[in-house]
Design a protein around this motif. Sequence first.
Motif, PDB file in Angstrom:
ATOM      1  N   GLY A 232       0.687  -1.700  -0.376  1.00 56.85           N
ATOM      2  CA  GLY A 232       0.008   0.164   0.347  1.00 56.85           C
ATOM      3  C   GLY A 232       0.878   1.206   0.256  1.00 56.85           C
ATOM      4  N   ALA A 233       1.867   1.494  -0.448  1.00 54.55           N
ATOM      5  CA  ALA A 233       2.804   2.342  -0.254  1.00 54.55           C
ATOM      6  C   ALA A 233       2.901   2.797  -1.521  1.00 54.55           C
ATOM      7  CB  ALA A 233       4.742   2.110  -0.475  1.00 54.55           C
ATOM      8  N   VAL A 234       2.053   2.751  -2.199  1.00 52.38           N
ATOM      9  CA  VAL A 234       1.600   3.698  -4.265  1.00 52.38           C
ATOM     10  C   VAL A 234      -0.262   3.842  -3.740  1.00 52.38           C
ATOM     11  CG1 VAL A 234       3.890   3.689  -5.280  1.00 52.38           C
ATOM     12  CG2 VAL A 234       2.131   2.133  -5.588  1.00 52.38           C
ATOM     13  N   ASP A 235      -0.097   4.168  -4.697  1.00 49.08           N
ATOM     14  CA  ASP A 235      -0.785   4.767  -5.044  1.00 49.08           C
ATOM     15  C   ASP A 235      -1.412   4.366  -6.249  1.00 49.08           C
ATOM     16  OD1 ASP A 235      -4.346   5.429  -6.860  1.00 49.08           O
ATOM     17  OD2 ASP A 235      -3.484   7.662  -7.290  1.00 49.08           O
ATOM     18  N   PRO A 236      -1.818   2.799  -7.591  1.00 43.73           N
ATOM     19  CA  PRO A 236      -1.616   2.554  -8.101  1.00 43.73           C
ATOM     20  C   PRO A 236      -2.813   2.723  -9.215  1.00 43.73           C
ATOM     21  CG  PRO A 236      -2.388   0.861  -6.273  1.00 43.73           C
ATOM     22  CD  PRO A 236      -2.569   2.398  -6.123  1.00 43.73           C
ATOM     23  N   ASP A 237      -2.249   2.408 -10.248  1.00 43.51           N
ATOM     24  CA  ASP A 237      -3.527   2.419 -11.800  1.00 43.51           C
ATOM     25  C   ASP A 237      -4.723   1.093 -11.227  1.00 43.51           C
ATOM     26  OD1 ASP A 237      -2.258   4.219 -13.294  1.00 43.51           O
ATOM     27  OD2 ASP A 237      -1.562   3.026 -14.586  1.00 43.51           O
TER      28      ASP A 237
END
Length: 309
Positions: A232-237
């Motif tokens: 959950g370390a990035v805001d993904p597509d």
Amino acid sequence: MTSEAFVLWFEDLKYTDIPQVGGKNASQGEMIRSLSEEGVRVPGGFATTAHAYREFIRHNHLKDILAEETQALDKGERSLEQVGTTIRRALRHGEFPEEIAQVIREAYAEMCRRDGADAASVAVRSSATAEDLPEASFAGHQETYLNISGAEDLLAACRRCYASLFTDRAINYRRERGFDHLEVALSVGVRKMVQSDRAGSGVMFSIDTDTGFPDVVVIDAAWGLGETVVQGAVDPDEYRVFKPRLNEPGLNPILTKTLGRKEKKIVYAVGGNESTQTVDTQEAERKRLVLADEEILTLARWSVIIEKH
């Protein structure tokens, strides 16, 4: 399948082998064994067994340490942090019996031969198991090590996986549920590393996890190795696909494609003591979707095949 083996290849495993290799490794083996012919592509490799872990504990005389430390925690004589630190240090400093170390080296050498590499890069993942506790779920409590190469580095990563069976979180989870720490074992999955740091990766769900709606495949993807998405370390597509229309000719059942910020990515490290590193993505990467439509649809079809199996 013999319960005395130290290493088992994924293609020889099935889901009923959970007591020997844990749910994560058994599921990987089941997919390779049963779904490869249906086009589902899964990286190969092998798993060390629960028997290998227990022999490691016996060889290093660690059973008494585990018992003494966890009993001291139960009695309030030592803190969770103190107990976890002591046990993890003991496991990391242990040595494999030479017979087990050699079996792991030989399995890794065979992986290198199959891959055509002198020192294949592998992902080393923990898979906990408890033979008498089929209802237990240990997912997410242990560690993963990426881009490991070389037999001795692999053995060190296996020891670190063993140590992660006693993270503070894992110890507390077992205490809360009344599980005996000495009855839980750990299998290490050694998988061929897919160099997705040059492209993208992520996670996929065969249902809508927010609503429980069963007819949608949800795919999250980001640049680089998949740990950023898992953690959950990035805001993904995010991509959503309508399953009932997947195989209808002439239709595109992709419902939505949502662009994420994808501000960071994990890539292979070159030199130094770390095997991976986190770097900022380029502006062009942040503005571009990771997956093309055909890739989205292929993944969604694989999800349906796996779900039906």
